[in-house]
Design a protein around this motif. Sequence first.
Motif, PDB file in Angstrom:
ATOM      1  N   TYR A 492     -19.755   6.615  70.150  1.00  0.00           N
ATOM      2  CA  TYR A 492     -21.057   6.092  69.611  1.00  0.00           C
ATOM      3  C   TYR A 492     -21.005   5.362  68.137  1.00  0.00           C
ATOM      4  N   GLY A 493     -19.524   5.063  67.742  1.00  0.00           N
ATOM      5  CA  GLY A 493     -19.370   4.299  66.514  1.00  0.00           C
ATOM      6  C   GLY A 493     -19.840   5.027  65.296  1.00  0.00           C
ATOM      7  N   LEU A 494     -19.592   6.134  65.067  1.00  0.00           N
ATOM      8  CA  LEU A 494     -20.023   6.918  64.023  1.00  0.00           C
ATOM      9  C   LEU A 494     -18.989   7.095  62.912  1.00  0.00           C
ATOM     10  N   PRO A 495     -19.500   6.507  61.601  1.00  0.00           N
ATOM     11  CA  PRO A 495     -18.474   6.136  60.571  1.00  0.00           C
ATOM     12  C   PRO A 495     -18.123   7.606  59.836  1.00  0.00           C
ATOM     13  N   ILE A 496     -18.164   8.638  60.516  1.00  0.00           N
ATOM     14  CA  ILE A 496     -17.889   9.815  60.033  1.00  0.00           C
ATOM     15  C   ILE A 496     -16.089   9.937  59.409  1.00  0.00           C
ATOM     16  N   ILE A 497     -16.304  10.416  57.895  1.00  0.00           N
ATOM     17  CA  ILE A 497     -14.843  10.288  57.415  1.00  0.00           C
ATOM     18  C   ILE A 497     -14.327  11.748  57.563  1.00  0.00           C
ATOM     19  N   THR A 498     -13.584  12.051  58.009  1.00  0.00           N
ATOM     20  CA  THR A 498     -12.905  13.324  58.227  1.00  0.00           C
ATOM     21  C   THR A 498     -11.701  13.798  57.255  1.00  0.00           C
ATOM     22  N   VAL A 499     -11.735  14.559  56.220  1.00  0.00           N
ATOM     23  CA  VAL A 499     -10.622  14.917  55.371  1.00  0.00           C
ATOM     24  C   VAL A 499     -10.109  16.284  55.883  1.00  0.00           C
ATOM     25  N   ILE A 500      -8.802  16.117  56.384  1.00  0.00           N
ATOM     26  CA  ILE A 500      -8.143  17.365  56.929  1.00  0.00           C
ATOM     27  C   ILE A 500      -7.259  17.963  55.814  1.00  0.00           C
ATOM     28  N   PHE A 501      -7.598  19.161  55.495  1.00  0.00           N
ATOM     29  CA  PHE A 501      -6.754  19.932  54.341  1.00  0.00           C
ATOM     30  C   PHE A 501      -5.799  20.683  55.154  1.00  0.00           C
ATOM     31  N   ASN A 502      -4.455  19.909  55.377  1.00  0.00           N
ATOM     32  CA  ASN A 502      -3.511  20.305  56.328  1.00  0.00           C
ATOM     33  C   ASN A 502      -2.347  21.002  55.401  1.00  0.00           C
ATOM     34  N   ASN A 503      -2.559  22.511  55.424  1.00  0.00           N
ATOM     35  CA  ASN A 503      -1.480  23.269  54.704  1.00  0.00           C
ATOM     36  C   ASN A 503      -0.435  23.716  56.008  1.00  0.00           C
ATOM     37  N   GLN A 504      -0.910  23.147  57.239  1.00  0.00           N
ATOM     38  CA  GLN A 504       0.111  23.706  58.358  1.00  0.00           C
ATOM     39  C   GLN A 504       0.276  25.172  58.704  1.00  0.00           C
ATOM     40  N   VAL A 505      -0.751  25.919  58.079  1.00  0.00           N
ATOM     41  CA  VAL A 505      -0.806  27.220  58.394  1.00  0.00           C
ATOM     42  C   VAL A 505      -2.392  27.791  58.552  1.00  0.00           C
ATOM     43  N   LEU A 506      -2.697  28.860  58.887  1.00  0.00           N
ATOM     44  CA  LEU A 506      -3.937  29.165  59.015  1.00  0.00           C
ATOM     45  C   LEU A 506      -4.209  29.802  57.758  1.00  0.00           C
ATOM     46  N   GLY A 507      -4.814  29.109  56.584  1.00  0.00           N
ATOM     47  CA  GLY A 507      -4.570  29.431  55.368  1.00  0.00           C
ATOM     48  C   GLY A 507      -5.516  30.513  54.592  1.00  0.00           C
ATOM     49  N   MET A 508      -6.760  30.869  55.125  1.00  0.00           N
ATOM     50  CA  MET A 508      -7.432  32.009  54.752  1.00  0.00           C
ATOM     51  C   MET A 508      -6.912  33.262  55.109  1.00  0.00           C
ATOM     52  N   VAL A 509      -6.531  33.189  56.457  1.00  0.00           N
ATOM     53  CA  VAL A 509      -6.121  34.494  56.778  1.00  0.00           C
ATOM     54  C   VAL A 509      -4.634  34.799  56.154  1.00  0.00           C
ATOM     55  N   ARG A 510      -3.615  33.793  56.065  1.00  0.00           N
ATOM     56  CA  ARG A 510      -2.492  33.891  55.413  1.00  0.00           C
ATOM     57  C   ARG A 510      -2.722  34.226  53.768  1.00  0.00           C
ATOM     58  N   GLN A 511      -3.665  33.946  53.281  1.00  0.00           N
ATOM     59  CA  GLN A 511      -4.193  34.110  51.931  1.00  0.00           C
ATOM     60  C   GLN A 511      -4.259  35.989  51.759  1.00  0.00           C
ATOM     61  N   TRP A 512      -4.971  36.234  52.788  1.00  0.00           N
ATOM     62  CA  TRP A 512      -5.286  37.657  52.714  1.00  0.00           C
ATOM     63  C   TRP A 512      -4.018  38.535  53.065  1.00  0.00           C
ATOM     64  N   GLN A 513      -3.242  37.999  53.995  1.00  0.00           N
ATOM     65  CA  GLN A 513      -2.018  38.570  54.142  1.00  0.00           C
ATOM     66  C   GLN A 513      -0.894  38.504  52.950  1.00  0.00           C
ATOM     67  N   THR A 514      -1.114  37.414  52.332  1.00  0.00           N
ATOM     68  CA  THR A 514      -0.554  37.356  50.807  1.00  0.00           C
ATOM     69  C   THR A 514      -0.690  38.541  50.172  1.00  0.00           C
ATOM     70  N   THR A 515      -1.987  38.627  49.997  1.00  0.00           N
ATOM     71  CA  THR A 515      -2.447  39.580  48.907  1.00  0.00           C
ATOM     72  C   THR A 515      -2.813  41.087  49.303  1.00  0.00           C
ATOM     73  N   PHE A 516      -2.767  41.241  50.508  1.00  0.00           N
ATOM     74  CA  PHE A 516      -3.227  42.706  50.844  1.00  0.00           C
ATOM     75  C   PHE A 516      -2.461  43.177  52.026  1.00  0.00           C
ATOM     76  N   TYR A 517      -1.333  42.510  52.661  1.00  0.00           N
ATOM     77  CA  TYR A 517      -0.616  42.890  53.818  1.00  0.00           C
ATOM     78  C   TYR A 517       0.935  42.600  53.455  1.00  0.00           C
ATOM     79  N   GLY A 518       1.325  42.695  52.011  1.00  0.00           N
ATOM     80  CA  GLY A 518       2.686  42.617  51.620  1.00  0.00           C
ATOM     81  C   GLY A 518       3.499  41.302  52.348  1.00  0.00           C
TER      82      GLY A 518
END
Length: 594
Positions: A492-518
Amino acid sequence: MVPQSAYTAFVSWVQGAKAVFLFLFAHPAAGAENRKEKKQMKLNGSQIFVEVLAEQGVDTLFGYPGGAVLNLYDELYKNSDRIHTVLTAHEQGASHAADGYARATGRTGVVLATSGPGATNLVTGIATAYMDSVPMVAFTGNVATTLLGRDSFQEAYIEGITMPITKHNYTVRRVEDLADTMRAAFRIAQQGRKGPVLVDIPKDVTAAVCEFTPKAPELIRTVTSYNEEDVKKAAEMINAAQRPVVYFGGGVRSAAGCQPLRDLLEKAGMPATYTLMAAGVLSYGEPHNLGLLGMHGCYTANKAIDEADLVIAVGTRFSDRVALNPDTFAKRAKIIQIDIDPSELGKNVAVDLSLTGDASYILQAILPYVEKTEHKLWMEQIRQWQKNDYKPVDSDTELKPHQMIAEICRQAGPEAVYVTDVGQHQMWAAQYLHHTKSRGFLTSGGLGTMGFGYGAAIGAQMALGRDARVIMLTGDGSFHMNLNEGCTAVSYGLPIITVIFNNQVLGMVRQWQTTFYGKRYSDTDPHRHTDFVKVAEGFGAKGYRATTPEEFKAAFADAMKQQGPSWIDCRIGKDEKVLPMIPGGGDINDIIME
């Protein structure tokens, strides 16, 4: 004088003649041989489907065809000049697109899917809309009524499946009931607390014939059950407060208007904080704006709620991401709760006064009784706390989320619409975007649906037009879930700009594992080697890769010039965190700032 009965009969005749004329005018191709049938308004179910959609002002329908809805799609084809159909890559993408269309405009989003797996693929999108009170009508096809309940090919009991995640749902078993059922669905989706409604239509109903009478859309009634005494009492509590705070949510965005909230803040001289669903209602940098509240909200907003002597909660439900510990939330304050849904009043946190109704109308009723005040000492205290707010560190060589978002805001301008998936990038967006539009931030709050973003961005772009600037912010984890909708954006020729915050991990879950799961990183490093630039090019989109601030600045500037969709793969550190953070069940005393 004309007798009243004669006058009434004449008016009825004129209205009937007008309805017939309007219908015939809408069908100029009708030949003389079927003119008599048209005057009798004999239509099949598929024709009724299209007529009611047009009657309800629907201009865009998202969906995916299949056997059970072939009659409907055939009629939509014949009426393509009246209703634009959008084919997505997957029914879930279609449901999110209808959702994004509704969030961006306030109008009801419409999605259509076939029976069985087509219908069940809508479930996540319907639940997303339900949790965030988004007006949407989902139509599904089903096997013929004679085959229902027989485990027929591609049969699913979608009415039962979606019962807990819709405001109401229907299975239409008689073509005579189709028009009024559809009309009720559109009314229910918008009336009171908004939300999704599902209408399941067996295939034989789409082919059956009955008489059809056009009707104007029903006037949506405003829900108001508060009384004048409660209004005066609320104003008295506001006038008596020394440390008042307004805490508002998505109900303000869904209300008749946001201006009464701004008027209250100005007149009463008090600050306000908001939930994720209300980001953008107050413009970035407004003096009354304390910022986001809750688990990843700023220190000042959470501190102000903790120290307040009055909290006015408007269009919000005290969710567990805001009132992380209901027993200690605003423990020093009296609480006024304003909500259109009476079931939310006092549900999660005990309140001292509750008012039911549209937030805009209630605030307008309260305003005349509120005294003009400044609360100088309270605002001075808040300015002191703001010195302690979390401030991320800049970098000239590494991509930092807050700097990326600042650059996006600088280039995209104040009128841009931002859409997010779910994860760390979502919270960074809520924290750092320079919101200036009440419908300029679209995100899945209640359900937290990874993969929501691209479909919603497509819906928003379709609703607002190609000249609108739609920016989609996502993480590599979320984007993998529905990046197949890239082909839709290209088609459909939609000019959507997608910005990918690519840290190559599942960042939010990993943050919890860092803080609360040793730091036990269980399945949060997927070891994927996806080349998003090549995937974008494979779809026919423009792809970029950025590893430094300068590369990102140049890539985004070039993406702004493109006529079609663009993806920017931005490599950020896997240890980047969303801060501050209050753990679940905690309060301001448990806030993590580093």
